[in-house]
Design an enzyme around this catalytic site. Structure first.
Site, PDB file in Angstrom:
ATOM      1  N   LYS A 175     -45.571 -83.760 -40.161  1.00 28.33           N
ATOM      2  CA  LYS A 175     -46.670 -83.146 -39.405  1.00 28.33           C
ATOM      3  C   LYS A 175     -47.883 -83.031 -40.332  1.00 28.33           C
ATOM      4  O   LYS A 175     -47.727 -82.704 -41.522  1.00 28.33           O
ATOM      5  CB  LYS A 175     -46.207 -81.758 -38.949  1.00 28.33           C
ATOM      6  CG  LYS A 175     -47.145 -80.990 -38.059  1.00 28.33           C
ATOM      7  CD  LYS A 175     -46.473 -79.697 -37.621  1.00 28.33           C
ATOM      8  CE  LYS A 175     -47.283 -78.895 -36.636  1.00 28.33           C
ATOM      9  NZ  LYS A 175     -46.555 -77.693 -36.163  1.00 28.33           N
ATOM     10  N   SER A 221     -46.202 -77.171 -31.312  1.00 22.13           N
ATOM     11  CA  SER A 221     -47.318 -77.884 -31.881  1.00 22.13           C
ATOM     12  C   SER A 221     -46.926 -79.133 -32.664  1.00 22.13           C
ATOM     13  O   SER A 221     -47.781 -79.959 -32.958  1.00 22.13           O
ATOM     14  CB  SER A 221     -48.104 -76.962 -32.809  1.00 22.13           C
ATOM     15  OG  SER A 221     -47.311 -76.554 -33.912  1.00 22.13           O
ATOM     16  N   SER A 279     -42.551 -74.156 -32.518  1.00 18.05           N
ATOM     17  CA  SER A 279     -43.290 -75.419 -32.616  1.00 18.05           C
ATOM     18  C   SER A 279     -42.496 -76.621 -33.115  1.00 18.05           C
ATOM     19  O   SER A 279     -43.006 -77.755 -33.066  1.00 18.05           O
ATOM     20  CB  SER A 279     -44.526 -75.240 -33.500  1.00 18.05           C
ATOM     21  OG  SER A 279     -45.536 -74.589 -32.790  1.00 18.05           O
TER      22      SER A 279
END
Lengths: 64, 465
Positions: free
Chosen positions: B78, B153, B177
């Site tokens: 990420k 996310s 997330s």
């Protein structure tokens, strides 16, 4: 901050004078709305009788 | 060229056995990632030159007769995790040119054992949101449905595993997330115990709630990766000194005698019918494998919800304050409003939240002594289509009602480990996930349950057409 006390004017004053936070179009109404919702969300949290407990300062869950 | 649908274990066996090179493996994954990038935007940045250089180094080491635990396994992270020489954007224009001058601890650990870094994955702006579709650096799509977001996310991380763009993707989880996008995209994702994996070199959302963790397709692969990532790191003051476990060995144990906690409150409220049906079936299947059912009530969740919100808003606002002052226009309005709001939370409210957190954790210790693994849905209903789930809207998810992440954030506030693995599909063809949680540092229990479940089902092997 209690949601019942919030007005756009008060939020604007705090943002300008205390936080020195620049606000763009739409920010003030959005912040007021979110603070009201957050205030409603935290009623149960404020009702907890935490006794003499200190705040969690270590987040290791094996140490409560 | 190798078709990139292999597990980490298969890749390691082939590279270590010199059936193929790490270079050929990463070339295949890079080609696939480039092929899917325009439509799905799983990556913010691919780093092919660095990937090929690392793969060639792995091949050279293997050529010398040495062994590497993750020989030639490609991975991506990420885009809030530092990789030296690349920008760490957090999916936000504010950080678009924030070049990292060193690798995060997890990057060092993975590369040291032969894994090959491929690039930085897409995410919800600043990790503050669950839809994943508003990144100012490009919208990410759900591989199972063009009209649905992948969840967030860690949206790009889930998309990467679902599309076989890489076999390991690292995400972060402050209120669900990792687990929410993993469940939404039909892959496995784990949020380990707080402190289990070092956060050093990761851009924060809320320090005391943030966790890093891997997504994979199989529990076997996840066990292998977690063994590499777990352990103390002096660079992260919140990193635990609890010793890591050989999770790969632990997961092979059968479920006979495992006490399966089934909550009678909160987690099964307002459940979508398809989700309810899938989770009921999972519980039955685990009991058939030898687990015993223990009905239980998980305490203090309403009170914990306010504490989680307060801590999340206050800590994230504090981190972002300098940027909110100097360049507010670079945030999307929805994320800016959430961050600005946190600046109005009082110190006494924040401290009350941390006191409630301590109190609730004390009650959880008693509750979690009744069972070994808690089973819940990973979400109570599937994600709405993109147009009605736009993250440009800064309303707090589920404010005043049941929230889509209400099954997930309790394990961020408590710090307890939790994972999601696929367990079915809705009638509209969207994946459904089941969540397993356990006592602190008992990741072995949830990985073992997931592995034993995967041995008797094939949901984790399903791929979008």
């Amino acid at each position: 901050m209690s949601g019942a006390l919030l007005t756009p004017k008060l939020v604007f004053t705090i943002a300008a004078e205390q936080l020195r936070l620049p606000l763009l179009d739409g920010d003030l109404d959005a912040i007021v709305g979110l603070l009201e919702e957050l205030s409603a969300e935290t009623v149960a949290m404020h009702s907890v009788k935490v006794g003499e407990r200190e705040p969690a300062t270590t987040y290791d869950p094996s140490l409560s | 060229m190798t078709v990139p649908t292999e597990t980490c274990l298969q890749i390691i066996r082939r590279v270590q056995g010199r059936e193929c090179t790490a270079r050929s493996i990463v070339d295949a994954y890079l080609a696939r990632s480039e092929q899917y990038q325009d439509k799905y935007r799983g990556f913010i940045q691919l780093t092919p030159d660095l990937a090929r250089k690392q793969a060639e180094r792995v091949d050279a080491i293997i050529g010398m007769g040495r062994k590497l635990p993750l020989a030639g396994v490609p991975f991506a992270v990420k885009d809030l995790i530092d990789v030296r020489g690349t920008a760490t954007t957090a999916g936000c224009q504010v950080f678009k040119n924030r070049l990292a001058d060193q690798d995060a601890t997890i990057i060092k650990k993975l590369v040291a054992v032969g894994a090959v870094f491929m690039g930085k994955l897409n995410m919800h702006e600043c990790a503050f949101g669950h839809s994943g579709d508003n990144s100012s650096l490009g919208r990410c799509l759900n591989p199972w449905s063009d009209s649905h977001s992948p969840g967030g996310s860690s949206s790009g991380s889930a998309v990467a595993i679902a599309l076989d763009l890489c076999p390991i993707a690292i995400g972060s989880d402050t209120g669900g997330s990792i687990r929410f996008p993993a469940a939404t995209c039909g892959v496995l994702g784990i949020k380990p115990t707080y402190g289990r994996i070092s956060r050093a070199g990761a851009l924060p959302l809320a320090w005391s709630l943030d966790h890093l963790g891997p997504m994979t397709r199989t529990a076997e692969d996840c066990a292998l990766i977690l063994r590499v990532l777990a352990g103390n790191d002096p660079a992260d003051p919140s990193s635990s000194k609890q010793p890591a476990v050989d999770y790969s060995e632990e997961i092979s144990k059968p479920l006979t005698g495992v006490r399966l906690g089934v909550p009678t409150n909160w987690f099964f409220d307002d459940l979508d019918a398809d989700v309810a049906s899938s989770i009921t079936k999972v519980i039955d299947q685990l009991i058939e494998q030898g687990a015993t059912r223990v009905d239980c009530e998980i305490p203090f969740l309403s009170e914990m919800r306010g504490a989680h919100r307060t801590i999340l808003f206050a800590e994230s606002a504090n981190y972002h304050r300098p940027y909110l002052e100097s360049q507010p226009e670079k945030y999307s309005p929805g994320v800016r409003h959430l961050l600005q709001t946190g600046l109005f939370i009082s110190a006494t409210d924040y401290l009350q939240a941390q006191r409630v957190r301590r109190y609730a954790r004390e009650q959880w210790v008693k509750c979690f002594s009744q069972f070994d693994v808690l089973v819940t849905p990973s979400f109570n209903r599937p994600m709405a289509p993109i147009e009605s789930a736009s993250s440009g809207d800064s309303r707090i998810d589920g404010m005043g009602g049941r929230a889509i992440l209400d099954t997930l954030w309790p394990f961020n506030l408590s710090g307890y480990p939790a994972l999601t693995t696929p367990c079915g599909f809705t009638t509209r063809g969207l994946p459904i996930g089941v969540q397993f949680a356990a006592r602190p540092f008992d990741e072995a229990a949830i990985l073992r349950t997931a592995h034993q479940f995967q041995l008797i089902t094939d949901w984790h092997l399903k791929r979008p057409s």
